[in-house]
Design a protein around this motif. Sequence first.
Motif, PDB file in Angstrom:
ATOM      1  N   SER A  78     -30.047  -6.546 -22.024  1.00 26.17           N
ATOM      2  CA  SER A  78     -30.141  -7.231 -20.733  1.00 26.17           C
ATOM      3  C   SER A  78     -31.340  -8.169 -20.715  1.00 26.17           C
TER       4      SER A  78
ATOM      5  N   GLN B 187     -35.922  -9.186 -16.281  1.00 25.79           N
ATOM      6  CA  GLN B 187     -36.072  -9.692 -14.907  1.00 25.79           C
ATOM      7  C   GLN B 187     -34.865 -10.459 -14.417  1.00 25.79           C
ATOM      8  N   THR B 188     -33.712 -10.171 -14.952  1.00 25.27           N
ATOM      9  CA  THR B 188     -32.509 -10.828 -14.446  1.00 25.27           C
ATOM     10  C   THR B 188     -31.572  -9.770 -13.915  1.00 25.27           C
TER      11      THR B 188
ATOM     12  N   SER C  44     -30.133 -14.686  -8.112  1.00 24.47           N
ATOM     13  CA  SER C  44     -30.632 -15.886  -8.780  1.00 24.47           C
ATOM     14  C   SER C  44     -32.088 -15.747  -9.176  1.00 24.47           C
ATOM     15  N   ASN C  45     -32.421 -16.410 -10.263  1.00 25.91           N
ATOM     16  CA  ASN C  45     -33.820 -16.620 -10.627  1.00 25.91           C
ATOM     17  C   ASN C  45     -34.176 -18.054 -10.286  1.00 25.91           C
TER      18      ASN C  45
ATOM     19  N   THR D  35     -31.217 -20.517 -10.836  1.00 25.67           N
ATOM     20  CA  THR D  35     -30.420 -20.177 -12.010  1.00 25.67           C
ATOM     21  C   THR D  35     -29.771 -18.828 -11.789  1.00 25.67           C
ATOM     22  N   ARG D  36     -28.451 -18.792 -11.969  1.00 23.28           N
ATOM     23  CA  ARG D  36     -27.698 -17.556 -11.762  1.00 23.28           C
ATOM     24  C   ARG D  36     -27.012 -17.186 -13.059  1.00 23.28           C
ATOM     25  N   ASP D  37     -27.315 -16.005 -13.537  1.00 24.91           N
ATOM     26  CA  ASP D  37     -26.690 -15.532 -14.771  1.00 24.91           C
ATOM     27  C   ASP D  37     -26.805 -16.573 -15.886  1.00 24.91           C
ATOM     28  N   GLY D  38     -27.977 -17.150 -15.979  1.00 23.20           N
ATOM     29  CA  GLY D  38     -28.237 -18.062 -17.090  1.00 23.20           C
ATOM     30  C   GLY D  38     -27.774 -19.485 -16.887  1.00 23.20           C
TER      31      GLY D  38
END
Lengths: 1039, 172
Positions: free
Chosen positions: A53, A56-57, A62-63, A82-85
Amino acid sequence: MSTEQYASPTAAAAPNGVKRREFLKVLGVSTAATTMLGCTQEKVERLIPYLVSPDQTVPGVSNYYATTCRECSAGCGVIAETRDGRTIKLEGNPEHPVNRGALCARGQAALQGLYNPDRYRGPMARKNGQLQPVSWDEALQIFSQKLGETRSRGGAGNAVFINQHESGSFAGFLDAWLAAFGMPPHLSYDAAGDHAVIAANRQTYGVSWPRLDFRAARLVVSIGADFLDSWGAMVPQQLDFAEARADHENALRLIYVGPRRSLTGLNADQWIDCRPGSEMAIVQLLGGRTSAQAASQATGVSEAVLDAFAREFASTTPSIVIAGGGGADGLEVALAANALNSRGGAIKSNEGYLGFDRMASPAELRALATRMNTGGVSLLMVRGANPAFTLPKSVGFAEAMARVPFKVSFSSYPDETSELADLILPDHHSLEQWGDAEPIRGTISLQQPAMDPVFDTRATSDVLIAIAKKDPANAARYQVADYRTWLISRFPGGAATLNAALPRGFASGSLAEPPTARPVPAVHATAPIEQSSGNMYLVVYPHPFIGDGRGANKPWLQEIPDPVTKICWQTVAEMNPATAERMGLANGDLVTVRTAAGSLTLPVLRYPGIQRDTVAIGTGRGHTHAGRYAKAGLNPLEILPIGENRAGGVAFVSTKANVTKAGGYAQIVTTEGSARQHGRGIGQAIAIADLRAGRPGFDSGNAHASEIAQNGGPETPAGERPEAGAENGEEMPGDASHAFLPGLRSPVANDAEGEQGDPRSNDKGMYDPKHWSGMAKRRWAMTVDLARCTGCAACVSACYAENNIPTVGADWQVGKVLPDRTGFGANLLRSREMAWIRIERYYEGPGGEDGTANFDTRFVPMMCQHCGNAPCEPVCPVYATYHSPDGLNVQVYNRCVGTRYCSNNCPYKVRYFNWFGYGEPARPQYAFPEPLNWQLNPDVTVRGKGVMEKCSFCVQRIREAENRATLEKRALKPDEFTTACAASCPSRAIVFGDAADENWTVTQLAKDARAYHVFEELNTYTAVVYLKKVTHATPAGRA
Amino acid sequence: MPGFICIAVLATMLSAYSGASSSEGNSPVQPVKFRHTIHVDTLKMNCLYCHFAANKSFDPGLPAMSTCMGCHTVVQGTTDDNKAEIQKLAGFWKKSEPVPWIRIHKLPEYVHFPHMRHVNAGVTCQTCHGQIQTMKQVYQASSLNMGWCVNCHIGQSNPPFRARYDCSACHY
């Protein structure tokens, strides 16, 4: 994790050779048997876990990464969600000192550059005349080899590197790298730079682009300086301007001088339509060095108007005069304009924007083209610039490139310049790489990757380091592994400070300045415009979104109508309506515009904001090699003769043209219904004098205004009709507009507060704020302040990004069955645009069609009004739209069967229908070719064919904020979140929130004296409250 | 009669293709036979140990391979069947291949279901997913139909919950 889909095996087909009845029986039974075998017809979906994993995601959360926008030279700070990369949305960084949380339309559209379907997938090399994909190892090998060959032949001194102009450490890094290989410093090129103004500013103020303190001015005179049109540091300029105008008491008056009324001009209180090339006469008039009569002769403007103008300028201080450098005498005009700014302290040179320093001018690139033609360039490297397209064709840059033995492009996208290259080493997008900028003195704006690279690209900085390491002479100098390490090593305060600053996106400090100043170029002077031949003046102007062409392959920027002309996907020749009438030209009639350099045939658009003897064409469209969307339109730079102002910038207004009727007709691709309100009162205004006095005022745009002011609206009970006159101590008459809480359900709905609802209904009480579910506690509402809105359409771009709105204007999105329209913008000709929020633009006042310059413009952002008494809700046969207890008009996509009765009934026409499968990958009209679909917001449903959609007040953001508050076991804080449009607006015109709670800003704004609802006489009880525009038609101090 | 059968069949087929179809009882065979009985019932592991996002996100979170291998680099299993499955798992890990689990619970894409709201409101995992700790092979225990969801939201469950029940709670 991701999902994959596999189809399960299906049942065998029915046997042949049986009678029909038997056949049907058997078919029925076998199919039934199949379906009863436990859903074997359904697809099997897979869930693929991570191996490890990412730190921190949390999936589905979202990050946010703070970085710097590179869509123009200003250097605004953005937060990349950024969501799921995958980066899905950009917001302005609220703490960043340059843009303070706002982001313009082009900044929002940066994502369409990141995920552009036409991006280079990896390095390419020219073999047998064709560009072929190669590996990075091979590509770097070729580059190293060519570098070595160039040096061994003694040609290193004749190598040229053209870099996109950007502030930050890369410029110095690049020059150091070039020097290490014996090559001269690079040319830092931004085709959008206004070199005349930059040079004049340096001379007068010592800085390239000072900050204009609009709050300190009572009068601003803009002589072709389009500070709201993507000229200069647009977002901070717009922020400052809107703030200054919002202070109505002390607001400045803006007078725009120029042959074409740009967006800035439409926001001005007065337009002085001088002839192209006559701006110097205006400056001299203001400086008292020429008479109004002489100026009138030079400019073609009436003497009375100029006289009044000069008097106003003389008597109003502090004032700001800014000039744009479009003409051949751009430098002289800008210097003279700057000289008028000695009074007051409104030019803040110590707070200037550093993004405009050290730009190479088009004159230098023209000189480069000449060198290339004579074989004087041994190696050409280009990054982030497209001189083959952005320079006038008459410069012949593309042809000159053919004479260079080897050309390397670092471009991420195919364009006219990179397609001529021999080697392509595609750069990362700015959202994929490390960097820095110093947009204003003392602030380092940081740039970091928001996600892993989409394609097999490499940051040019890293490529240069890799090449240097391969070179024995230079390897020792480049010990760092990559550019990021190099940046950290130089950062004031080191790695620890950088890491601490990274979440904020900026830090205090300064980057070392590169030592070299740009040499003054030899310019190709242009003769004065009066000496050229033609029947009309030609004004070439930069398109506010597409600019020099860099935005042309971004469908949002093509589809969002230009706020001034409302044109999309098309290039037109703009002409004054009276002139067009005289020449027998209606909208869409084709004309040929011919200059000494070439000719273009394009449709006419009648635009009242054009000087009588002028034709204007916008740049940026008409690409030949820039991707699937960029082919739309035409390129006016094909017909611009070589000509520069004395600062080396392109003289866009340098020649007359022969404009003749070409015969034939093309439909104008526009979203404009009517340019006039016809008394409908959509965009209302109030004069500043009336506002101060508390009078309702007369507004030509609202035929009902005086009536409502006198008698109240249709539903105002007879006994409550207000008495006219503020002297009675009442509020402004006709205040039905804010007599009800916006967001309130209509009094006739089944609402606990309304006695008119049906007492037997199951919904009784559903809208009661005290309902046990707590659903009706909030009443979402919005105010739009027309005194602040400048029409820039940043809100539109933000909405496209947030809500997965499809663009429909590409040439493959036409119907297949009955293709009665073809080409770019075909769907828009059928009014099938999908923008949930649009900027309506109405002209008011006597001017316009009669050729006079005297007209006011109203920009009205129009989105779903979330009516409390919505006409669309009762007519849906399947209850797909209804009013939520918290004040939203909700569209439930899966219930919608596509009757379109709701859209029919909507008086605001804010409902949009998916006529084609824009959201379905299998359909030919799919609007998100891979990887544009990576940008889609997972919190918003992607709508399929046959579904109605409209503004939802960003309900996904509402729910997200409510969820977060609940998780944190607290109530929502006032103004805790807002809609995408409101967040992006650089004018801060839109405010969203809970109108039932006094602590939210929107509640106070909705009670403003200027508040009104559009079409309030229809009793729609809209949740959107507009605040009237404040006009400053006369100089302050006079009635 | 044949006409009636055809219509009934057509209706069944249509409902199978529509988003409203129920996969209740659906129990596919997974590529690795993960036993919730052992992990949840015997070992008393918390659901959130693996499905870590269920109290933070819409998405419940699927454990990464490293979560499994955190124990299973050491734990090899007791019975022959278990040992075989763990070896299968280790095989995937050695090849750096994630295990391609088959999805069981799926709501249509126009529904936004926030796991964390439910988990934090005190809805136990078993309420919707059934007695997972007794499932040797996970099956869909509830229909997950809209009516079934709304039932709880309008206060018809036992004990009753108070939740928003208008369409925009989930459909946006």
